[in-house]
Scaffold this motif. Sequence first.
Motif, short mmCIF file in Angstrom:
data_model
loop_
_atom_site.label_atom_id
_atom_site.label_comp_id
_atom_site.label_asym_id
_atom_site.label_seq_id
_atom_site.Cartn_x
_atom_site.Cartn_y
_atom_site.Cartn_z
N ASN A 37 1.09 6.97 -4.32
CA ASN A 37 1.56 8.09 -3.41
C ASN A 37 0.96 9.32 -4.25
OD1 ASN A 37 2.82 7.01 -0.88
ND2 ASN A 37 3.84 6.03 -2.91
N THR A 38 0.94 10.50 -3.37
CA THR A 38 0.77 11.98 -3.97
C THR A 38 2.00 12.56 -3.51
OG1 THR A 38 -0.62 12.63 -2.26
CG2 THR A 38 -1.61 12.11 -4.15
N ILE A 39 2.36 13.87 -4.06
CA ILE A 39 3.93 14.38 -3.86
C ILE A 39 3.56 15.86 -3.91
CG2 ILE A 39 5.86 15.03 -5.49
CD1 ILE A 39 5.42 11.99 -6.62
N VAL A 40 4.51 16.39 -2.86
CA VAL A 40 4.84 17.80 -2.71
C VAL A 40 6.50 17.85 -3.11
CG1 VAL A 40 4.80 19.92 -1.28
CG2 VAL A 40 3.08 18.22 -1.01
N ARG A 78 0.85 -1.05 0.01
CA ARG A 78 0.04 0.12 0.04
C ARG A 78 0.88 1.18 -0.04
NH1 ARG A 78 -4.49 -1.82 4.42
NH2 ARG A 78 -5.68 -3.39 3.17
N PRO A 79 0.46 2.40 -0.61
CA PRO A 79 1.17 3.56 -0.64
C PRO A 79 1.14 4.22 0.75
CG PRO A 79 -0.91 3.82 -1.72
CD PRO A 79 -0.88 2.29 -1.43
N HIS A 80 2.08 5.02 0.90
CA HIS A 80 2.35 5.67 2.19
C HIS A 80 1.26 6.89 2.33
CE1 HIS A 80 5.90 3.79 3.30
NE2 HIS A 80 6.24 4.05 2.18
N GLY A 81 1.05 7.59 1.54
CA GLY A 81 0.15 8.78 1.53
C GLY A 81 0.86 9.94 0.48
N VAL A 82 1.02 11.05 1.30
CA VAL A 82 1.73 12.24 1.01
C VAL A 82 3.23 11.98 1.06
CG1 VAL A 82 2.01 14.75 0.74
CG2 VAL A 82 -0.27 13.77 1.44
N ALA A 83 4.14 12.31 -0.18
CA ALA A 83 5.36 12.08 -0.09
C ALA A 83 6.07 13.27 -0.42
CB ALA A 83 5.98 10.99 -0.94
N ALA A 84 6.91 13.77 0.43
CA ALA A 84 7.90 15.07 0.39
C ALA A 84 9.31 14.86 -0.60
CB ALA A 84 8.09 15.91 1.51
#
Length: 489
Positions: free
Chosen positions: A168-171, A138-144
């Motif tokens: 994941n989504t990214i900043v 599973r993906p972690h969530g928001v990745a910096a």
Amino acid sequence: MFINSKGNYVDGKWNVASGEIMCSVSPVTEESIWQGNASNAQEIQSAVIAAKKAFGYWSKKNVDERIEFVYKYREILKDNTDYLARYISYEVGKPLWEAKTEVNSMIGKVDSSIDAYFQRNKEVINNQGKTKSITKFRPHGVAAIIGPYNFPGHMPNGHILPALIAGNTIVLKPSEKVPCVSEIIMELWEKTGIPNGVINMVQGMGNIGDMLVNHDDINAVFFTGSRYVGRKIAEACLNKKICALEMGGNSPLIVWDAVDIDAAVLMTIQSAFITSGQRCSSARRLIVKEGDFGDAFLKRLQQVCEKLVIGKVEDMPEPFMGPMKNCELVNELLDFQNKLIASGAKIIVKSKRISDLGSAYVTPGIIDVTGLDIEDVEVIGPFLRVARMSSLDEAINEANNTKYGLAAGIITEDKCLYNEFAEKIEAGIVNWNQQLTGASGRAPFGGIKESGNYRPSGYLATDYCVYTVASMENDSVCLPETLPKGVVL
């Protein structure tokens, strides 16, 4: 080619940031090529909120749907190779041929990232009678993602692609040294039509990276940069969120024997001086066998080094090296060289600023430090410290005499010597008769000791973009054939 920044890219929109003015000066022309503003705390918050919201629907998309956007990005990169490469050249200082190689690596990363995801993140089901043991990813969530300046496209790309494929989504927070290239890359992602908020970018100095790392809604941090910053990130993430760190090195190259001395010289030059010595895996320590071979090798290395072509991005014929990123890096290199000379080191080739070209241009340097107690530091730039050794054991001990452990290599015709070296050397990348700065997109890339935190990128980047869930599952509620002892029903 000056770009007046459109600002941060957040939730599918461009917004001019409201922090301090930032300016990117080309080391090639010493003129500004980009101007914009740093972000503030509220703008960081907006980016994280957008990414967190997008995670809800992006992670639920079928992986093939996510990959469609990655494929679109690959085609857009192909169409914009020359455009992106030109800005990489002018913002970082790389010759145009090398910048195009970087863009091609970005393109090649698409297929390897997809293959890695399916190879390493495939759901595993084991039947155990009526019960199934299932391993899911599973993906972690928001990745910096916090990027470096030396590969402003390729290195962030190596985190972005596997992170997006995994759900994941990214900043993205680019290095403050390369805001221009990073903005262009976001423009290319925008053209894919990727859903709003899935990938975001915020500009700023180091404090912006700190805000992201310490934000409660950031679930993962992927960083490439200095050991000092990497250690701060590791401490901030401890037991709270996953981090993957690439933190440079003080990499050794042993040259022990070669039938073709010119081939050994070329491998050494490519290991130490490509990208003006600014790669994290660049050879910084050259360990050479005492005796006739070592003497002949160093003499030839000196001759070739003194003839290397250094020039501007679009010079013809094309140069091997361009400038370093800025004059401050050149100052640090020359100060280090002077410090070594004062300690008794012997110059083989003296590194010098090429003022006629600009303040960030410098010639390669080679200095003999045999027998001296040299500080274990990563000094960025085209500069090699030579140590002469009489036995391979001594050479390997010297190679391991560092707190870093990114890359190491040996040049020898003797496979038995390589096998001994490979068994004893302490590094995550170990090369035989290959330049240290070369890497396969189908292999992991990362270091041990203080060069990383044992989460290699490259082909294995997909591993840190997910976490595992192990389940024991049965589709009915039923008694076991045998009751546990002491239980009566």
